[in-house]
Design a protein around this motif. Structure first.
Motif, PDB file in Angstrom:
ATOM      1  N   ASP A 115      -5.843  -1.271  -4.843  1.00  0.00           N
ATOM      2  CA  ASP A 115      -5.280  -1.827  -3.616  1.00  0.00           C
ATOM      3  C   ASP A 115      -6.229  -2.873  -3.024  1.00  0.00           C
ATOM      4  O   ASP A 115      -7.231  -2.517  -2.407  1.00  0.00           O
ATOM      5  CB  ASP A 115      -5.032  -0.699  -2.603  1.00  0.00           C
ATOM      6  CG  ASP A 115      -4.190  -1.161  -1.419  1.00  0.00           C
ATOM      7  OD1 ASP A 115      -3.845  -2.362  -1.356  1.00  0.00           O
ATOM      8  OD2 ASP A 115      -3.864  -0.319  -0.571  1.00  0.00           O
ATOM      9  N   GLU A 116      -5.942  -4.122  -3.236  1.00  0.00           N
ATOM     10  CA  GLU A 116      -6.766  -5.231  -2.731  1.00  0.00           C
ATOM     11  C   GLU A 116      -8.257  -4.989  -2.976  1.00  0.00           C
ATOM     12  O   GLU A 116      -9.054  -5.053  -2.021  1.00  0.00           O
ATOM     13  CB  GLU A 116      -6.513  -5.449  -1.235  1.00  0.00           C
ATOM     14  CG  GLU A 116      -5.030  -5.486  -0.913  1.00  0.00           C
ATOM     15  CD  GLU A 116      -4.636  -6.618   0.003  1.00  0.00           C
ATOM     16  OE1 GLU A 116      -5.407  -7.583   0.147  1.00  0.00           O
ATOM     17  OE2 GLU A 116      -3.529  -6.550   0.560  1.00  0.00           O
TER      18      GLU A 116
ATOM     19  N   THR B  30       0.837  -1.204   0.000  1.00  0.00           N
ATOM     20  CA  THR B  30       0.000   0.000   0.000  1.00  0.00           C
ATOM     21  C   THR B  30       0.871   1.253   0.000  1.00  0.00           C
ATOM     22  O   THR B  30       0.588   2.224  -0.707  1.00  0.00           O
ATOM     23  CB  THR B  30      -0.939  -0.011   1.226  1.00  0.00           C
ATOM     24  OG1 THR B  30      -1.811  -1.135   1.096  1.00  0.00           O
ATOM     25  CG2 THR B  30      -1.766   1.256   1.322  1.00  0.00           C
TER      26      THR B  30
HETATM   27 MG   LIG Z   1      -2.082  -2.696   2.226  1.00  0.00          MG
END
Ligand SMILES: [Mg+2]
Ligand SMILES: Nc1ncnc2c1ncn2[C@@H]1O[C@H](COP(=O)(O)OP(=O)(O)OP(=O)(O)O)[C@@H](O)[C@H]1O
Length: 320
Positions: free
Chosen positions: A157-158, A41
């Motif tokens: 991000d995910e 991240t």
């Molecule tokens: Mg992360």
């Protein structure tokens, strides 16, 4: 297209990313894969402009963007937690950035409908308040919103980690398809190795803020450069030279400290004695996984794990 050169990122005194360099090609689906806390991240946030690196530079299409404000970077971002405006309709969420950019109503309408079609949202869903949409639908809205201003780069991000397993699989297939058809350069973050293998043109495996290996999914899986990569990307039997000798496998130039890895699906066994390179062993543990059996087998004092397809005729039992 994107170049990270000797990037260092700190949170106060804590160095989250010590010295990171990598390059992403135009149109590529590039994934940062690694365990929790390894700096995925942090790296994405530096690319999108939410964080300033303490050292090094980032370039997009040859332009140094290290100090460029977020909204000038032309990077669209999708977060794990949707981050939508909860009191607005799906339509207004997607249109938000375009309204801020003072686009005309007609232009906004055309773009929102085009995006909705692209990511499979119906007009009824567009009219709904996002709080009344399912997780999967909300994440589609978030993707459409990130793409609204036609960014040069999409970072995610995910994006699928809050969804259930079935939805995750279907949405990741759609993400792959739209990314391919639009060819937008994409940097994707996940800690799910299967997702990374399925989606990516190339994967960077992260460990403690550093890249252990960059490669195509097949390279990462079959030619892992380090033990960390080998074990993170899937399961592996780890054997010493002495184990191999006991199994009757000769390796030239092996030293006692060398480790050898065999994926469990490459270890197969059978009651019948037709296979070549065969050696007798015993099943000492078994777990049933539906389509596959997860076996522990002992051969010449060495324990190996093996995934084996479970056909009815070939069911094996503990102790065989
Ligand atoms: Mg992360
Ligand atoms: N705001 C912050 N302040 C201080 N330390 C932070 C901050 N955000 C992250 N860190 C630390 O930086 C390191 C990298 O964090 P990061 O969030 O980039 O990891 P990640 O790979 O995205 O993990 P996850 O898979 O859990 O999301 C971690 O050790 C984390 O504790």
């Amino acid at each position: 297209m994107i170049t990270f050169k000797n990037i260092e990122i700190k949170y106060d005194d804590f160095v989250a990313v010590p010295n990171l360099s990598f390059a992403v090609n135009e149109g590529e689906f590039f994934t940062l894969l690694g365990p929790s806390g390894c700096g995925k991240t942090t790296t994405l946030r530096a690319l999108a402009g939410f964080l300033k690196p303490t050292q090094g530079s980032i370039e997009i299409a040859g332009v140094d963007i290290t100090a460029m404000p977020i909204d000038e970077r032309q990077v669209g971002m999708v977060f794990q937690s949707y981050a939508l405006f909860p009191t607005m309709s799906a339509y207004d969420n997607i249109a938000f950035g375009l309204k801020i950019a003072k686009k005309s109503k007609a232009e906004i309408d055309t773009r929102v409908l085009e995006l909705a079609k692209m990511i499979d949202l119906t007009p009824e869903q567009l009219a709904k308040n996002v709080a009344n949409l399912s997780g999967g639908q909300q994440q589609r809205v978030a993707i459409a919103r990130a793409l609204a201003k036609k960014p040069k780069i999409l970072v995610m991000d995910e994006p699928l980690s809050n969804l259930d397993a079935k939805l995750r699989k279907s949405l990741r297939k759609e993400i792959k398809e739209f990314q391919k058809s639009f060819g937008i350069t994409t940097v994707y973050v996940t800690h799910d190795q299967e997702e990374a293998l399925m989606l990516s043109d190339r994967i960077a495996v992260f460990n403690k803020g550093q890249i252990e290996q960059i490669g195509r999914p097949q390279q990462i899986y079959n030619e892992s450069a380090t033990e960390f990569v080998c074990k993170f990307i899937g399961e592996a039997n780890s054997l010493t030279a002495a184990d191999l000798a006991k199994l009757g496998i000769e390796v030239s130039d092996a030293s006692a400290s060398d480790a050898f890895y065999v994926r469990p699906e490459k270890v197969s066994f059978s009651r019948t004695a037709s296979a070549v390179n065969r050696i007798a062993g015993q099943i000492v543990g078994k777990e049933f996984y539906g389509m596959y059996g997860y076996y522990q087998i002992e051969i010449a004092g060495t324990k190996l794990i093996s995934f084996q397809r479970e056909s009815k005729a070939e069911q094996h039992r503990n102790g065989e």
